[in-house]
Design a protein around this motif. Structure first.
Motif, PDB file in Angstrom:
ATOM      1  N   PRO A   1     -10.408  -0.151  -2.605  1.00 59.46           N
ATOM      2  CA  PRO A   1      -9.065  -0.407  -2.038  1.00 59.46           C
ATOM      3  C   PRO A   1      -9.027  -1.601  -1.088  1.00 59.46           C
ATOM      4  O   PRO A   1      -8.743  -1.479   0.081  1.00 59.46           O
ATOM      5  CB  PRO A   1      -8.757   0.902  -1.302  1.00 59.46           C
TER       6      PRO A   1
ATOM      7  N   SER B   1      -4.849  -4.126  -0.778  1.00 53.33           N
ATOM      8  CA  SER B   1      -3.761  -3.903   0.171  1.00 53.33           C
ATOM      9  C   SER B   1      -4.102  -4.511   1.529  1.00 53.33           C
ATOM     10  O   SER B   1      -3.226  -5.020   2.224  1.00 53.33           O
ATOM     11  CB  SER B   1      -3.413  -2.423   0.287  1.00 53.33           C
TER      12      SER B   1
ATOM     13  N   VAL C   1       4.069  -1.518   5.193  1.00 57.19           N
ATOM     14  CA  VAL C   1       3.970  -0.934   3.850  1.00 57.19           C
ATOM     15  C   VAL C   1       2.564  -1.139   3.292  1.00 57.19           C
ATOM     16  O   VAL C   1       1.943  -0.190   2.780  1.00 57.19           O
ATOM     17  CB  VAL C   1       5.039  -1.535   2.907  1.00 57.19           C
ATOM     18  N   PHE C   2       2.024  -2.351   3.397  1.00 59.98           N
ATOM     19  CA  PHE C   2       0.687  -2.619   2.866  1.00 59.98           C
ATOM     20  C   PHE C   2      -0.375  -1.812   3.612  1.00 59.98           C
ATOM     21  O   PHE C   2      -1.349  -1.355   3.023  1.00 59.98           O
ATOM     22  CB  PHE C   2       0.356  -4.109   2.926  1.00 59.98           C
ATOM     23  N   GLN C   3      -0.191  -1.631   4.905  1.00 61.74           N
ATOM     24  CA  GLN C   3      -1.156  -0.870   5.691  1.00 61.74           C
ATOM     25  C   GLN C   3      -1.115   0.619   5.314  1.00 61.74           C
ATOM     26  O   GLN C   3      -2.158   1.266   5.228  1.00 61.74           O
ATOM     27  CB  GLN C   3      -0.889  -1.053   7.177  1.00 61.74           C
ATOM     28  N   ILE C   4       0.066   1.140   5.081  1.00 63.00           N
ATOM     29  CA  ILE C   4       0.177   2.536   4.642  1.00 63.00           C
ATOM     30  C   ILE C   4      -0.507   2.710   3.286  1.00 63.00           C
ATOM     31  O   ILE C   4      -1.246   3.678   3.070  1.00 63.00           O
ATOM     32  CB  ILE C   4       1.659   2.981   4.583  1.00 63.00           C
ATOM     33  N   VAL C   5      -0.282   1.771   2.381  1.00 56.98           N
ATOM     34  CA  VAL C   5      -0.923   1.838   1.062  1.00 56.98           C
ATOM     35  C   VAL C   5      -2.442   1.806   1.220  1.00 56.98           C
ATOM     36  O   VAL C   5      -3.161   2.597   0.599  1.00 56.98           O
ATOM     37  CB  VAL C   5      -0.431   0.687   0.149  1.00 56.98           C
ATOM     38  N   ALA C   6      -2.946   0.919   2.085  1.00 54.34           N
ATOM     39  CA  ALA C   6      -4.398   0.837   2.306  1.00 54.34           C
ATOM     40  C   ALA C   6      -4.928   2.163   2.847  1.00 54.34           C
ATOM     41  O   ALA C   6      -5.962   2.665   2.393  1.00 54.34           O
ATOM     42  CB  ALA C   6      -4.728  -0.302   3.268  1.00 54.34           C
TER      43      ALA C   6
ATOM     44  N   LEU D   1      -3.614   5.175   2.559  1.00 54.03           N
ATOM     45  CA  LEU D   1      -3.541   6.227   1.539  1.00 54.03           C
ATOM     46  C   LEU D   1      -4.666   6.084   0.516  1.00 54.03           C
ATOM     47  O   LEU D   1      -5.201   7.080   0.036  1.00 54.03           O
ATOM     48  CB  LEU D   1      -2.173   6.208   0.852  1.00 54.03           C
ATOM     49  N   ARG D   2      -5.022   4.856   0.219  1.00 52.52           N
ATOM     50  CA  ARG D   2      -6.118   4.640  -0.723  1.00 52.52           C
ATOM     51  C   ARG D   2      -7.457   5.013  -0.097  1.00 52.52           C
ATOM     52  O   ARG D   2      -8.396   5.334  -0.805  1.00 52.52           O
ATOM     53  CB  ARG D   2      -6.131   3.191  -1.192  1.00 52.52           C
TER      54      ARG D   2
ATOM     55  N   ARG E   1      -7.828   7.528   2.150  1.00 52.24           N
ATOM     56  CA  ARG E   1      -7.790   8.893   2.682  1.00 52.24           C
ATOM     57  C   ARG E   1      -8.886   9.796   2.142  1.00 52.24           C
ATOM     58  O   ARG E   1      -9.313  10.710   2.810  1.00 52.24           O
ATOM     59  CB  ARG E   1      -6.421   9.512   2.489  1.00 52.24           C
TER      60      ARG E   1
ATOM     61  N   ILE F   1      -2.247   5.119   8.985  1.00 47.41           N
ATOM     62  CA  ILE F   1      -0.935   5.456   8.426  1.00 47.41           C
ATOM     63  C   ILE F   1       0.123   5.392   9.523  1.00 47.41           C
ATOM     64  O   ILE F   1       1.203   4.830   9.324  1.00 47.41           O
ATOM     65  CB  ILE F   1      -0.958   6.848   7.755  1.00 47.41           C
TER      66      ILE F   1
END
Length: 185
Positions: free
Chosen positions: A72, A75, A114-119, A121-122, A124, A134
């Motif tokens: 990941p 992101s 948004v990109f940080q949340i995606v990172a 979540l990937r 987690r 998050i």
């Protein structure tokens, strides 16, 4: 594809210092922003531009350090690219961006969040405590929305919102970096 947790944790854990440094850069920016007089929004503009470029560079450095196929990293790279692009806009159009600084900061904050949340979540499944990342991403999105919605009637409001966000973001990123450090120790 599955992430090999041991490899990823080792790579991210090795980068904990850069993560902490990224948070400290945000805190230094916040301190500088609070020292800028409210009537001097044009003084804050290049300071924020430098912060956005530095934050973007550090995010790109982290992405480069953890890169490997099926990991990941992309992101994190997008967080870095958005920061560098925002900073370059500041330096490329200094007069125009002083007036539009709140909108530029809002746009950058939304993208970065948004990109940080995606990172996060990937990640987690690879690390406990990803909620800090998050939360910092969610705060970035909330901050960006506030910058768009709230009337920017005074420079003081914009400066304090930007500096206040940088403090919260910096503290959360430092906490996440310290959590990463505990993974490799």
């Amino acid at each position: 594809m599955r992430i090999h947790t041991d490899y990823f944790l080792t790579q991210m854990g090795r980068q904990w210092g850069w993560v902490v440094f990224r948070g400290l850069i945000a805190l230094v920016f916040a301190a500088l922003a609070f020292m800028v007089p409210a009537s001097e929004l044009d003084t804050l503009t290049p300071i924020w531009g430098a912060y956005a470029v530095a934050d973007g560079f550090l995010a790109l450095l982290m992405a480069y350090q953890v890169r490997e196929s099926n990991r990941p990293w992309w992101s994190l790279a997008l967080v870095g690219i958005s920061g560098i692009c925002a900073g370059l806009v500041i330096f490329g159009l200094p007069g125009a961006t002083t007036l539009g600084l709140p909108s530029l900061v809002a746009t950058w904050s939304l993208a970065m969040g948004v990109f940080q949340i995606v990172a996060a979540l990937r990640m987690r499944k690879s690390i406990a405590g990803e909620w800090r990342m998050i939360l910092s991403g969610a705060l970035a999105v909330l901050f960006g929305l506030l910058m768009f919605v709230l009337p920017s009637g005074t420079a003081l409001t914009a400066v304090w919102l930007i500096a206040g966000y940088a403090i919260v973001f910096g503290v959360l990123v430092v906490a996440f970096g310290l959590r990463l450090r505990s993974v490799v120790n």
